[in-house]
Design an enzyme around this catalytic site. Structure first.
Site, PDB file in Angstrom:
ATOM      1  N   GLU A 114       0.828  -1.200   0.000  1.00 45.45           N
ATOM      2  CA  GLU A 114       0.000   0.000   0.000  1.00 45.45           C
ATOM      3  C   GLU A 114       0.863   1.251   0.000  1.00 45.45           C
ATOM      4  OE1 GLU A 114      -1.472   0.018   4.520  1.00 45.45           O
ATOM      5  OE2 GLU A 114      -1.643  -1.898   3.502  1.00 45.45           O
ATOM      6  N   LYS A 116       2.500   4.792   1.306  1.00 47.64           N
ATOM      7  CA  LYS A 116       2.921   5.357   2.597  1.00 47.64           C
ATOM      8  C   LYS A 116       2.547   6.835   2.578  1.00 47.64           C
ATOM      9  CE  LYS A 116       6.569   5.273   6.013  1.00 47.64           C
ATOM     10  NZ  LYS A 116       6.400   6.606   6.530  1.00 47.64           N
ATOM     11  N   ASP A 118       1.996  10.598   3.618  1.00 49.47           N
ATOM     12  CA  ASP A 118       2.875  11.510   4.331  1.00 49.47           C
ATOM     13  C   ASP A 118       2.040  12.476   5.161  1.00 49.47           C
ATOM     14  OD1 ASP A 118       5.200  12.579   5.132  1.00 49.47           O
ATOM     15  OD2 ASP A 118       5.652  13.631   3.271  1.00 49.47           O
ATOM     16  N   TYR A 225      -5.102   2.489   7.709  1.00 52.89           N
ATOM     17  CA  TYR A 225      -4.155   1.459   7.293  1.00 52.89           C
ATOM     18  C   TYR A 225      -4.014   0.238   8.205  1.00 52.89           C
ATOM     19  CZ  TYR A 225      -1.022   4.507  10.029  1.00 52.89           C
ATOM     20  OH  TYR A 225      -0.474   5.289  10.990  1.00 52.89           O
ATOM     21  N   LYS A 316      11.146   3.799   0.953  1.00 54.08           N
ATOM     22  CA  LYS A 316      11.009   5.254   0.799  1.00 54.08           C
ATOM     23  C   LYS A 316      11.559   5.692  -0.548  1.00 54.08           C
ATOM     24  CE  LYS A 316      11.150   7.623   4.677  1.00 54.08           C
ATOM     25  NZ  LYS A 316      10.293   8.468   5.493  1.00 54.08           N
ATOM     26  N   CYS A 410      20.371  46.935   4.428  1.00 54.35           N
ATOM     27  CA  CYS A 410      19.149  46.545   3.727  1.00 54.35           C
ATOM     28  C   CYS A 410      19.305  46.751   2.221  1.00 54.35           C
ATOM     29  CB  CYS A 410      17.986  47.370   4.261  1.00 54.35           C
ATOM     30  SG  CYS A 410      16.457  47.080   3.351  1.00 54.35           S
ATOM     31  N   CYS A 413      16.923  49.865   1.346  1.00 49.96           N
ATOM     32  CA  CYS A 413      17.032  51.231   1.870  1.00 49.96           C
ATOM     33  C   CYS A 413      18.386  51.501   2.514  1.00 49.96           C
ATOM     34  CB  CYS A 413      15.908  51.506   2.866  1.00 49.96           C
ATOM     35  SG  CYS A 413      16.091  50.581   4.396  1.00 49.96           S
ATOM     36  N   CYS A 428      15.509  44.460   8.712  1.00 45.97           N
ATOM     37  CA  CYS A 428      15.769  45.864   8.440  1.00 45.97           C
ATOM     38  C   CYS A 428      14.898  46.645   9.421  1.00 45.97           C
ATOM     39  CB  CYS A 428      15.384  46.222   7.007  1.00 45.97           C
ATOM     40  SG  CYS A 428      15.276  48.011   6.771  1.00 45.97           S
ATOM     41  N   CYS A 434      11.302  52.136   4.630  1.00 51.39           N
ATOM     42  CA  CYS A 434      11.829  51.111   3.718  1.00 51.39           C
ATOM     43  C   CYS A 434      10.662  50.641   2.827  1.00 51.39           C
ATOM     44  CB  CYS A 434      12.410  49.972   4.551  1.00 51.39           C
ATOM     45  SG  CYS A 434      12.988  48.574   3.592  1.00 51.39           S
TER      46      CYS A 434
HETATM   47  S1  IVH Z   1       1.358   0.732   9.140  1.00 52.59           S
HETATM   48  C1  IVH Z   1       3.782  -0.725  12.610  1.00 52.59           C
HETATM   49  N1  IVH Z   1       0.761   1.708   6.808  1.00 52.59           N
HETATM   50  O1  IVH Z   1       4.236   5.615   8.770  1.00 52.59           O
HETATM   51  C2  IVH Z   1       3.139  -0.293  11.411  1.00 52.59           C
HETATM   52  N2  IVH Z   1       1.846   3.120   8.357  1.00 52.59           N
HETATM   53  O2  IVH Z   1       6.792   4.724  10.256  1.00 52.59           O
HETATM   54  C3  IVH Z   1       2.125   0.698  11.664  1.00 52.59           C
HETATM   55  N3  IVH Z   1       2.207   5.406   7.538  1.00 52.59           N
HETATM   56  O3  IVH Z   1       3.363   6.057  12.107  1.00 52.59           O
HETATM   57  C4  IVH Z   1       1.870   1.571  10.563  1.00 52.59           C
HETATM   58  N4  IVH Z   1       1.295   5.113   5.567  1.00 52.59           N
HETATM   59  O4  IVH Z   1       1.900   7.167  10.422  1.00 52.59           O
HETATM   60  C5  IVH Z   1       1.309   1.938   7.999  1.00 52.59           C
HETATM   61  N5  IVH Z   1       0.138   2.433   4.717  1.00 52.59           N
HETATM   62  C6  IVH Z   1       0.682   2.675   5.892  1.00 52.59           C
HETATM   63  C7  IVH Z   1       1.208   3.932   6.230  1.00 52.59           C
HETATM   64  C8  IVH Z   1       1.798   4.119   7.483  1.00 52.59           C
HETATM   65  C9  IVH Z   1       1.891   5.970   6.375  1.00 52.59           C
HETATM   66  C10 IVH Z   1       2.932   6.092   8.638  1.00 52.59           C
HETATM   67  C11 IVH Z   1       2.288   5.914   9.984  1.00 52.59           C
HETATM   68  C12 IVH Z   1       3.330   5.381  10.897  1.00 52.59           C
HETATM   69  C13 IVH Z   1       4.586   5.595  10.118  1.00 52.59           C
HETATM   70  C14 IVH Z   1       5.480   4.429  10.404  1.00 52.59           C
END
Ligand code: IVH
Length: 674
Positions: A114, A116, A118, A225, A316, A410, A413, A428, A434
């Protein structure tokens, strides 16, 4: 009476269910069946009934989506299951190693893959299908209870549908969709406020706001998740997430490949390869993908290390970088006089856009990078909107390259710059002469949420300043149509009239907006409102000491000092005086000042909880000023319980038992003002 009561209870339940259904259709399924207007009418009806019958107002009512009571502090809650983090990997080899390790221990197995997200992790607890708690990750063991704020996130269901387990904890990520984040920043720009740098930090900051109404306005979103509990629907993580979808959650869209399953490393690599490219077209930021063993029993067998599960790994993505030449560094002067260095780069393509400039933040940053003009630099676009310089190729430095030196004066000015103790920024100090500071302040003053003077945008203000018509905000009121028409090019009868009418109309802009408009550092929209309510007149504010200032709600040492600094400058006092003479509002409108009279004669109030516009003492004083009485405990003689946030449950049940009506702060304000 009982019949009326029963009817109200029934209608409240009906409306709540109906509104929650429409909310789900609109936000989760994106398939609305009624218009926004129809939705608002139903919501208004519900809000009205809840005001009239507070005993039937549920904490999970759809009215809470727009924000419930203020919380002064967030309670700390211990997580039932610790909130772990994921171990990160940055190369495909590490992912291959992860799969080999799993296979060695338990053989071939299925993986769920899935995105990740942010954003910020959240834990949501539901009992009997109702949201009872929303808690931040905190340190993984304990987090903050931010339930009232969580209720404002439209994609988080308040009541579950279908047949969820009696008790379930659902975890996910709260985040901003890109479009929403951009909208938010556009609004900030219009208000003359600093822009938010990145969606993740802004999401985190938003969730920690004390007033849920402010959180509601931000428009946060959510993806879930994981599920936790003793009675999960299946032993497959993937299937459980699909079940959560049926309960009303927003879950990863399988059709769009947001979530997939595979039992081999090739499948994982294909998923990575897809999202490495496709992520740029997503409507939200992701910083990688997550690979999880799908079978919960196998997960348990693999167990965990101190911090992270051994059944999952995050891959990542590399933040995108490009190499280009530093052509120059220019220095911008902001409204507050802050100097921001900006790198001018040889245009380069990065993450789909051409980059010509990068922010350098401050002098320390330049020194740390040891930047020279002509350097070959590495630029990176991470979560931030503006790319940053992350490195310099020392070997490629031309022999005659000159080091970048921060100016002593500055750039606009020529006034010597200052750097306040403990601050990284240079300023400044020539605030009244200014040009960019003058223009910036006037631009702020005329903004939509300040004096709302139409027809005066950034360029027009700059023109008026540069051509010598105005030097400060007060001089706007000396402008005449003739003076504008004399400017010639670009000015006609219509545009000049619009500006002059706008300026005239700004005389009736309420005091709290004036206070925001005059541009005292750190006094934003909300703080200005609180101050205006507390001080009532500008004169009073000007006369206050630091000790007095810090007693105002939301005013701490920094804001108090900034107010003192502002009024310490003679030029500022003059401007305020001239605005006053021009008829600009310098007092709170009497209608919004708490009424004084005998409206509450014969009534006894018990005050409990935390209030938005009053301290406990000041709300009691207000009751007395209006002829009412206050008492410490609820009895049959009590007319109303005036409840703020966090009123104790014992008090609430006592009020119910004695059939004493509980009212909130808004209802109280109406009582004394109407
Ligand atoms: S599973 C132990 N699934 O990443 C696993 N985490 O470093 C629990 N996050 O604190 C998390 N997308 O906030 C999981 N598809 C995803 C995620 C996810 C983002 C974040 C989450 C967690 C951090 C883990």
């Amino acid at each position: 009476m009982d019949k009326e009561l029963e009817q109200a209870r029934k209608r409240i339940a009906e409306l709540s269910a109906e509104l929650e259904e429409h909310n789900h259709r609109y936000y989760v399924l994106a398939e609305p069946v009624i218009s926004d207007r129809q939705f608002d009418l139903l919501l208004e009806e519900l809000a009205g009934l809840e005001k009239q019958w507070p005993a039937f107002a549920s904490p999970n009512s759809p009215t809470q989506r727009v924000g419930g009571d203020i919380s002064k502090n967030f309670n700390t809650v211990t997580h039932r299951y610790p909130m772990l983090s994921l171990s990160n990997s940055y190369s495909r080899e590490e992912v291959v190693e992860f799969v080999s390790r799993v296979e060695k221990e338990i053989g071939i197995t299925t993986y769920a893959m899935e995105l990740k997200y942010d954003g910020v992790a959240i834990s949501l607890t539901y009992e009997n299908g109702e949201l009872v708690r929303g808690v931040t990750r905190g340190d993984g063991e304990k987090g903050d209870d931010i339930t009232a704020n969580v209720r404002t996130v439209r994609t988080i269901p308040l009541l579950l549908r279908g047949d969820p387990p009696e008790s379930i904890e659902v975890r996910g990520e709260i985040l901003f969709m890109r479009a929403q984040f951009e909208r938010l920043n556009k609004e900030r720009a219009e208000q003359g406020e600093d822009l938010y740098a990145n969606p993740r930090n802004t999401a985190a900051g938003s969730l920690k706001q004390q007033d849920p109404k402010d959180v509601a306005k931000r428009g946060l979103d959510n993806f879930i998740y994981t599920l936790h509990g003793d009675h999960l629907p299946t032993r497959s993580h993937f299937e459980n997430i699909q079940a959560a979808h049926r309960w009303g959650f927003k879950t990863p869209d399988v059709k769009r490949r947001f979530m997939e399953r595979t039992d081999n490393v090739e499948g994982i690599m294909a998923f990575i390869a897809h999202w490495d490219v496709a992520r740029h077209a997503l409507e939200m930021d992701i910083d990688g993908i997550v690979i999880k063993v799908d079978d919960l029993d196998v997960q348990a067998e693999l167990g965990m290390t101190a911090k992270s599960p051994r059944w999952a790994i995050a891959y990542k993505f590399q933040a995108e970088q490009a190499s280009t030449r530093l052509n120059d560094v220019v220095y911008q002067v902001g409204r507050t006089g802050a100097i921001t260095p900006v790198a001018e780069l040889e245009p380069v393509l990065l993450a789909g856009t051409t980059v010509k400039r990068a922010s350098l933040h401050n002098a320390d940053q330049i020194e740390k990078l040891d930047l020279h003009i002509g350097d070959q630099v590495q630029v990176e676009k991470g979560g931030e909107i503006i790319p940053k310089i992350v490195g310099v190729d020392l070997e490629a430095r031309p022999v005659d390259a000159a080091p970048v030196t921060f100016p002593l004066t500055c750039p606009e000015c020529d006034t010597p710059l200052v750097r306040y103790e403990g601050e990284a920024q240079h300023y400044c100090p020539n605030e009244h002469a200014c040009a960019p500071q003058i223009i910036g302040r006037i631009e702020h003053f005329v903004g939509r949420k300040m004096m709302a003077i139409e027809g005066l945008g950034g360029e027009t203000v700059a023109e008026l300043v540069q051509r010598g018509l105005i030097q400060n905000i007060a001089e706007l009121y000396d402008l005449t149509k003739e003076k504008l028409l004399e400017l010639g090019k670009g000015w006609g009868e219509k545009s000049a009239t619009q500006v002059i009418d706008g300026i005239a109309a700004s005389r009736s802009i309420p005091f709290e907006q004036v206070l925001f408009a005059i541009g005292i550092r750190h006094v934003g929209e909300t703080v200005a409102k609180k101050i205006a309510r507390a001080v009532v007149t500008m004169g009073r504010l000007q006369a206050m000491t630091k000790e007095e200032l810090v007693t105002i709600d939301e005013v701490g040492e920094v804001i108090a000092q900034s107010i003192l600094d502002f009024f310490a400058v003679e030029g500022n006092r003059d401007i305020v005086q001239r605005l006053r003479q021009c008829g600009v509002q310098m007092e709170l409108d009497p209608a919004s000042i708490q009424a004084v009279g005998d409206k509450l004669k014969g009534l006894t109030f018990v005050v409990s909880g935390v209030f938005r516009n009053f301290s406990r003492e000041s709300i009691k004083a207000s009751i007395e000023q209006n002829g009412g009485k206050t008492s410490g405990s609820i009895s049959s003689k009590t007319s109303f319980v005036l409840a703020g946030a966090d009123m104790g449950p014992a008090k609430r049940s006592k009020a119910e038992a004695l059939k004493v009506q509980v009212i909130d702060e808004d209802a109280y304000m109406r009582m004394i003002n109407e």
